[in-house]
Design an enzyme around this catalytic site. Sequence first.
Site, PDB file in Angstrom:
ATOM      1  N   PHE A 182      36.111  41.486  34.227  1.00  0.00           N
ATOM      2  CA  PHE A 182      37.380  42.030  34.754  1.00  0.00           C
ATOM      3  C   PHE A 182      38.216  42.546  33.573  1.00  0.00           C
ATOM      4  CE2 PHE A 182      36.150  38.336  37.375  1.00  0.00           C
ATOM      5  CZ  PHE A 182      35.983  38.927  38.619  1.00  0.00           C
ATOM      6  N   CYS A 225      45.790  34.554  38.345  1.00  0.00           N
ATOM      7  CA  CYS A 225      47.155  35.086  38.282  1.00  0.00           C
ATOM      8  C   CYS A 225      47.794  35.094  39.669  1.00  0.00           C
ATOM      9  CB  CYS A 225      47.176  36.472  37.661  1.00  0.00           C
ATOM     10  SG  CYS A 225      46.202  37.674  38.556  1.00  0.00           S
TER      11      CYS A 225
HETATM   12  N1  SAH Z   1      41.830  41.026  31.797  1.00  0.00           N
HETATM   13  C1  SAH Z   1      42.584  42.236  31.998  1.00  0.00           C
HETATM   14  C2  SAH Z   1      43.289  42.299  33.351  1.00  0.00           C
HETATM   15  C3  SAH Z   1      42.388  42.140  34.545  1.00  0.00           C
HETATM   16  S1  SAH Z   1      43.033  42.840  36.005  1.00  0.00           S
HETATM   17  C4  SAH Z   1      43.567  42.412  30.837  1.00  0.00           C
HETATM   18  O1  SAH Z   1      43.696  41.532  29.970  1.00  0.00           O
HETATM   19  O2  SAH Z   1      44.206  43.459  30.776  1.00  0.00           O
HETATM   20  C5  SAH Z   1      41.714  42.673  37.114  1.00  0.00           C
HETATM   21  C6  SAH Z   1      40.622  43.728  36.992  1.00  0.00           C
HETATM   22  O3  SAH Z   1      39.573  43.319  37.866  1.00  0.00           O
HETATM   23  C7  SAH Z   1      40.985  45.139  37.429  1.00  0.00           C
HETATM   24  O4  SAH Z   1      40.787  46.026  36.368  1.00  0.00           O
HETATM   25  C8  SAH Z   1      40.022  45.469  38.590  1.00  0.00           C
HETATM   26  O5  SAH Z   1      39.516  46.800  38.544  1.00  0.00           O
HETATM   27  C9  SAH Z   1      38.897  44.484  38.350  1.00  0.00           C
HETATM   28  N2  SAH Z   1      38.121  44.087  39.538  1.00  0.00           N
HETATM   29  C10 SAH Z   1      38.575  43.823  40.781  1.00  0.00           C
HETATM   30  N3  SAH Z   1      37.557  43.409  41.574  1.00  0.00           N
HETATM   31  C11 SAH Z   1      36.437  43.410  40.814  1.00  0.00           C
HETATM   32  C12 SAH Z   1      35.062  43.068  41.051  1.00  0.00           C
HETATM   33  N4  SAH Z   1      34.657  42.643  42.237  1.00  0.00           N
HETATM   34  N5  SAH Z   1      34.197  43.164  40.033  1.00  0.00           N
HETATM   35  C13 SAH Z   1      34.610  43.595  38.810  1.00  0.00           C
HETATM   36  N6  SAH Z   1      35.878  43.925  38.528  1.00  0.00           N
HETATM   37  C14 SAH Z   1      36.794  43.847  39.513  1.00  0.00           C
END
Ligand code: SAH
Length: 393
Positions: A228, A337
């Site tokens: 993510f 979060c």
């Molecule tokens: N760790 C990041 C913030 C994560 S936000 C930082 O420090 O900036 C959550 C992210 O999860 C988003 O970019 C979204 O596109 C991704 N996401 C949502 N569902 C997902 C899935 N099933 N598999 C992979 N990524 C996913």
Amino acid sequence: MYKIVLKRGKEESLQRFHPWVFSGAIARIEGEPEEGEVVDVYTSQGEFIAKGHWQIGSIAVRVLSFHADEAIDAAFWQRRLTTAYAMRQHIGIAARNDNNTYRLVHGEGDNLPGLVIDIYARTAVMQAHSAGMHLVRMEIAEALKKVMNGAIDNIYYKSETTLPFKADLYPENGFLQGGSTDNVATEYGLQFHIDWLKGQKTGFFVDQRENRSLLERYAKGRSVLNMFCYTGGFSVYAMRGGAKLVHSVDSSAKAIDLTNKNIALNFPGDERHEAFAEDAFKYLDRMGDQYDLIILDPPAFAKHRDALRNALQGYRKLNVKAFEKIKPGGILFTFSCSQAVSKENFRTAVFTAAAMTGRSVRILHQLTQPADHPVNIYHPEGEYLKGLVLYVE
Ligand code: SAH
């Protein structure tokens, strides 16, 4: 002035300075306030107790002041913003050479419910979460410019997706002051492209700064999986920390683009990094057991209380996969979060996951949001980010 009169006994939370009035606490309304207007709140005994922004919904009033004679005007916004800015300077996060990325206003945490302002170099990104803050956006922008006194040139307003859609507010994203396409900001000496035009939240997850910094200290020589990854924040810190390799995964192709751009900005041509646009669960299923540092920072699984059960299951399943594959001696940074998920709930989900895989697990750190995302002591709901750093034998 509109008057909200509470049911008997419903003033108790306001007496403890909790900044919300729920619609169920209201006995009657004198006048017909429009959404976003300022209303005065009275106890059933007819005593003034608070004033704030009116809105239709479960939270009916977001309190701005507990003083009857405090006007909500330009000077008010300037005072609140001055306090917020001074706090960031006093704690040493604003006005430093190696960092110009921080949260200036964190809603209730800064006694400004419904308002978020993040600073990215010379641009402030402002986000309204309430009709009231939307209506006074120009006044706040004016106050912000004065308070920052030359430290910013641009104010970008980004509220198209954060306002109640039923309120007929038709917010438009755009610059309220200035206008710049230079979107590179610095966080603890690392550079990031901030996508305030299209990105999530205000363009960057400012709230993980201290946790990314902690990760850097564990990265040396490790094989890192940043699941993510969004803008690749954790990945860039892992690279600086001397990781052997860093793999970033996100289901959004745009996030992967941003991650690659941010890696290139800091570590051009560095072949230790690779990014994959793929679903988390699929990737975790197909990957091998090469990683000894894994970050799981999923989106909020529970946006509301009703979704809690499913959310906890989601966290459990996700963490099970990481525990199954992480190398012995590996370190897992795992987060939630979701405001609706308590610290205890999250811990239970992660503990259950650990138990299901039979791995021996120790807690190294318990993480939360950083100091520029303060929690109003009278508003415990403001604590939303939870993280555990675990050593997996
Ligand atoms: N760790 C990041 C913030 C994560 S936000 C930082 O420090 O900036 C959550 C992210 O999860 C988003 O970019 C979204 O596109 C991704 N996401 C949502 N569902 C997902 C899935 N099933 N598999 C992979 N990524 C996913």
